[in-house]
Design a protein around this motif. Structure first.
Motif, PDB file in Angstrom:
ATOM      1  N   PRO A 181       9.633  -4.377   5.995  1.00 54.91           N
ATOM      2  CA  PRO A 181       9.845  -4.521   7.449  1.00 54.91           C
ATOM      3  C   PRO A 181      11.202  -4.001   7.924  1.00 54.91           C
ATOM      4  O   PRO A 181      11.294  -3.419   9.011  1.00 54.91           O
ATOM      5  CB  PRO A 181       9.701  -6.022   7.691  1.00 54.91           C
TER       6      PRO A 181
ATOM      7  N   TRP B  70      11.064  -0.327   7.937  1.00 53.76           N
ATOM      8  CA  TRP B  70      10.185   0.129   9.002  1.00 53.76           C
ATOM      9  C   TRP B  70      10.902   0.152  10.349  1.00 53.76           C
ATOM     10  O   TRP B  70      10.737   1.098  11.138  1.00 53.76           O
ATOM     11  CB  TRP B  70       8.949  -0.762   9.077  1.00 53.76           C
TER      12      TRP B  70
ATOM     13  N   GLN C  54       1.146  -0.465  13.448  1.00 50.73           N
ATOM     14  CA  GLN C  54       1.047  -1.925  13.567  1.00 50.73           C
ATOM     15  C   GLN C  54       0.217  -2.351  14.780  1.00 50.73           C
ATOM     16  O   GLN C  54       0.382  -3.453  15.294  1.00 50.73           O
ATOM     17  CB  GLN C  54       2.445  -2.545  13.624  1.00 50.73           C
TER      18      GLN C  54
ATOM     19  N   ASP D  79       4.352   1.912  18.101  1.00 51.50           N
ATOM     20  CA  ASP D  79       4.130   1.557  16.693  1.00 51.50           C
ATOM     21  C   ASP D  79       2.619   1.496  16.437  1.00 51.50           C
ATOM     22  O   ASP D  79       2.005   0.431  16.388  1.00 51.50           O
ATOM     23  CB  ASP D  79       4.791   0.214  16.387  1.00 51.50           C
TER      24      ASP D  79
ATOM     25  N   GLU E 130      -0.206  -0.979  17.936  1.00 55.05           N
ATOM     26  CA  GLU E 130       0.060  -0.613  19.321  1.00 55.05           C
ATOM     27  C   GLU E 130      -0.784   0.606  19.712  1.00 55.05           C
ATOM     28  O   GLU E 130      -1.003   1.512  18.898  1.00 55.05           O
ATOM     29  CB  GLU E 130       1.548  -0.320  19.531  1.00 55.05           C
TER      30      GLU E 130
ATOM     31  N   PRO F  22       4.045  -0.965   6.789  1.00 54.54           N
ATOM     32  CA  PRO F  22       5.181  -1.590   7.474  1.00 54.54           C
ATOM     33  C   PRO F  22       5.503  -3.002   6.987  1.00 54.54           C
ATOM     34  O   PRO F  22       6.687  -3.350   6.835  1.00 54.54           O
ATOM     35  CB  PRO F  22       4.736  -1.594   8.941  1.00 54.54           C
ATOM     36  N   HIS F  23       4.489  -3.815   6.719  1.00 56.86           N
ATOM     37  CA  HIS F  23       4.770  -5.200   6.335  1.00 56.86           C
ATOM     38  C   HIS F  23       5.327  -5.323   4.917  1.00 56.86           C
ATOM     39  O   HIS F  23       5.865  -6.364   4.551  1.00 56.86           O
ATOM     40  CB  HIS F  23       3.512  -6.066   6.486  1.00 56.86           C
TER      41      HIS F  23
END
Length: 661
Positions: free
Chosen positions: A160, A163, A54, A51, A56, A156-157
């Protein structure tokens, strides 16, 4: 090279550039392009998702694998993953394999979900249907509204739950891609085709320069002229929307007193010649002018051009999966309007100068002029020229060679005037009389239309329609029947080839034993463990044509006929389709002609030439002014080892812009 490790990957990405309209290269080159998700499997292990959106990070071992010579990278539509990753990492093209190409090579359709369905994968291994909606949510800009806080993209947020679904969708893509690869593993893409695919990516990534001043001028001139023509049409007819087929058809019927059934190109041309009403005739002339496709092509160029002034991604490798020929993308260079103007350079200057009145005065029909200039929007790099070279009568040469039609082989070994020779054979007129100025020269056009249309078993009715709509030649039913009869009588070995191939296919289907014929090998190939069943035709080059899940059925003539699963050209669906000897010969001949072009592309690359486009039997090279045209034509005309006796010839010209000579 032996590969010890395999890395399967799928990416989800974001860019403000419209991928469909502008193409992969401009999409990735956008400053705001980013990779959101990376799903991967290493050495057939479980699929994991990184991800990136976010926070990663891509592990160092994956960065190493992307450039490791011993790790083969797989993706569905691999050019996308390769080019996206190449923006950030070193990942050599030669280490990539495209599963979409593998499916196309084996006779399947394009598209991950469509291929999965055609392969009969179980439901949980098909692409999730929600994917398109998720891509619209996270991969493209969104319209700012009060409801979404006036944001221009969804992160994404913001969503969620969606996502998490998107991550699963990305993971599932890799699962499906791996399953497709496994299903087709016993029918590998030949190494030569892999090398050709790599060359195709290099040509697409290099791109071709476009004349942006010409494009800007064309769009300006078209806007003015379209407005004038539309206003004239409204005044003549009183119609609210004169472009509406329904409104115009009804108005024409009322105006002329005769029912107008359609407004197809041939119908409009015929009506202009026959109707008495001046208003109706002018309305049809306006429709002809407004129907030119030039503006759409210019607009596409404008949307696809990268910051360096080049358009990229114009070719689709194996776009025609039955024959392996290339297809066009974006501007569709395989289907550009022809040009007939003798003063192309002057017309270009007028358009670049936005001289609408001069264009009207000199050329009259501005939409037609813009349509003819669309080719010329492609220009060589600064200081270079285009060398445009194409094979002479490539399909006629291939079918004569394959069938052993000796009189045609003699023509190609000597003067090469196949249309005159064909007319001479068909109508019993001495070849020497079919020259300009003699009344017999009219027969050349009949010979030409017959040569272009009748090599693959076309009947009289279809020939009549084709001659009318494609070549604007009008025959009665009896004339069409006579031409078909004469052509077949003059080409007995080609006619025999249709039936020989058809009979060989039926024999293979009935007995299961392979049949060799005319340098081809026809066979039934099955992989029962993976539920794969093909009729294959091995070409002289070693490449195979695949007919998926073949079977025999009784056709309309109460004879055995081959049926297989493919894309129905009318319904555009994956379903059972019939074929016959003439169509099989067409596939084979076009495939061999394609392989001749492929051979030339590889030879030209080895000789140091830069190809920027190629169209069926034609190559366009972006070269220094000192380049020898004759040398290029000589390379294309060289004998091919797998086709002894096939006589190839190429002609060409040098130009400062692309055109049809």
């Amino acid at each position: 090279m032996e590969y010890n490790r395999h890395f399967n990957v799928d990416l989800e990405t974001y860019s403000s550039v419209n991928l469909k309209k502008s193409g992969l290269y401009k999409y990735v080159q956008s400053p705001d392009f980013e990779i959101l998700l990376m799903a991967y499997s290493y050495c057939d292990g479980p699929v994991s998702v990184i991800d990136i959106a976010q926070g990663e990070k891509i592990p160092d071992w994956i960065r190493y694998a992307l450039q490791d010579e011993g790790t083969l990278k797989h993706a569905y539509n691999a050019p996308f993953e390769w080019y996206c990753l190449s923006k950030f990492f070193n990942t050599p093209l030669g280490q990539w394999r495209c599963t979409m190409l593998h499916g196309l090579y084996c006779g399947y359709t394009a598209g991950l979900a469509a291929t999965a369905i055609a392969l009969g994968l179980p439901e949980d291994k098909r692409k999730m249907s929600i994917g398109s909606a998720l891509i619209r949510t996270f991969c493209v800009p969104c319209k700012p509204t009060n409801k979404n806080g006036n944001r221009t993209r969804t992160l994404p947020h913001h969503e969620p739950e969606k996502w998490n679904l998107f991550k699963e969708y990305c993971r599932q893509d890799v699962v499906t891609e791996m399953e497709i690869e496994r299903k087709l593993s016993n029918f590998p893409v030949p190494e030569q085709e892999q090398k050709l695919w790599e060359l195709d990516q290099q040509i697409n990534a290099y791109g071709v320069t476009v004349d942006q001043k010409l494009i800007e001028g064309a769009l300006h001139c078209d806007q003015i002229v379209t407005g004038e023509l539309t206003r004239e049409a409204v005044m003549l007819s009183g119609l609210e929307n004169p472009k509406s087929v329904k409104q115009l058809t009804e108005w024409l019927t009322e105006e002329t007193g005769d029912e107008v059934e359609n407004l197809q190109k041939a119908t409009v041309t015929s009506l202009i010649k026959t109707i008495d009403s001046d208003n109706a005739k002018r309305m049809l002339e306006i429709r002809q002018e407004l129907s030119k496709t030039s503006v759409r092509k210019y607009t596409t160029m404008c949307e696809a051009v990268c910051e360096d002034g080049r358009v990229r991604g114009l070719l689709q490798f194996y776009g025609a999966n039955r024959t392996g020929r290339w297809a066009g993308r974006l501007v569709q260079v395989q289907n550009l309007p022809r040009n007939y103007l003798e003063t192309l350079s002057h017309a270009r200057d007028c358009v670049k100068g936005k001289k609408v009145n001069a264009l009207k005065l000199i050329y009259g029909n501005i939409p037609d002029t813009l349509s003819q200039l669309i080719r010329t929007a492609f220009i060589p790099s600064e200081g270079n020229v285009f060398i445009d070279a194409d094979f002479s009568a490539i399909e006629a040469r291939v079918i004569a060679w394959l069938s052993g039609e000796q009189w045609k082989l003699d023509v190609f070994a000597t003067h090469g005037k196949i249309y005159e020779a064909s007319a001479s054979q068909m109508f019993g007129v001495p070849f020497e009389l079919i020259v300009k100025g003699n009344p017999e020269y009219e027969l050349r056009q009949r010979g030409k239309v017959a040569e272009l249309g009748l090599g693959y078993g076309m009947g009289a009715n279809k020939f009549k329609d084709t001659a009318e709509h494609k070549y604007e030649m009008f025959f009665t039913e009896d004339e069409a029947k006579d031409i078909v009869r004469r052509w077949r009588s003059a080409n007995k070995r080609i006619v025999d080839l249709w039936y020989s191939i058809e009979n060989a296919v039926i024999e293979v289907m009935k007995t299961g034993y392979p049949v060799g014929i005319k340098g081809l090998m026809i066979a039934r190939e099955c992989d029962y463990n993976n539920n794969q069943d093909f009729l294959t035709i091995t070409l002289p080059s070693g490449r195979k044509l695949f007919y998926t899940r073949p079977g025999l059925q009784i056709n309309e003539f109460n004879k055995d006929s081959l049926y297989y699963y493919g894309i129905n050209q009318k319904t555009k669906k994956w379903e059972l389709v019939p074929t016959y000897g003439g169509k099989l010969v067409e596939n084979i001949v076009q495939a061999i002609a394609r392989d001749c072009l492929a051979e030339s592309l590889m030879r030209l690359k080895s000789a140091g030439y830069q190809t920027v486009m190629h169209i069926h039997d034609e190559v366009v090279l972006d070269t220094p002014k000192s380049t020898d045209l004759d040398k290029v034509c000589e390379i294309m005309g060289r004998p091919i080892s797998w086709a002894p006796g096939l006589l190839l010839k190429a002609d060409g010209f040098v130009a400062t812009f692309y055109k049809k000579d």
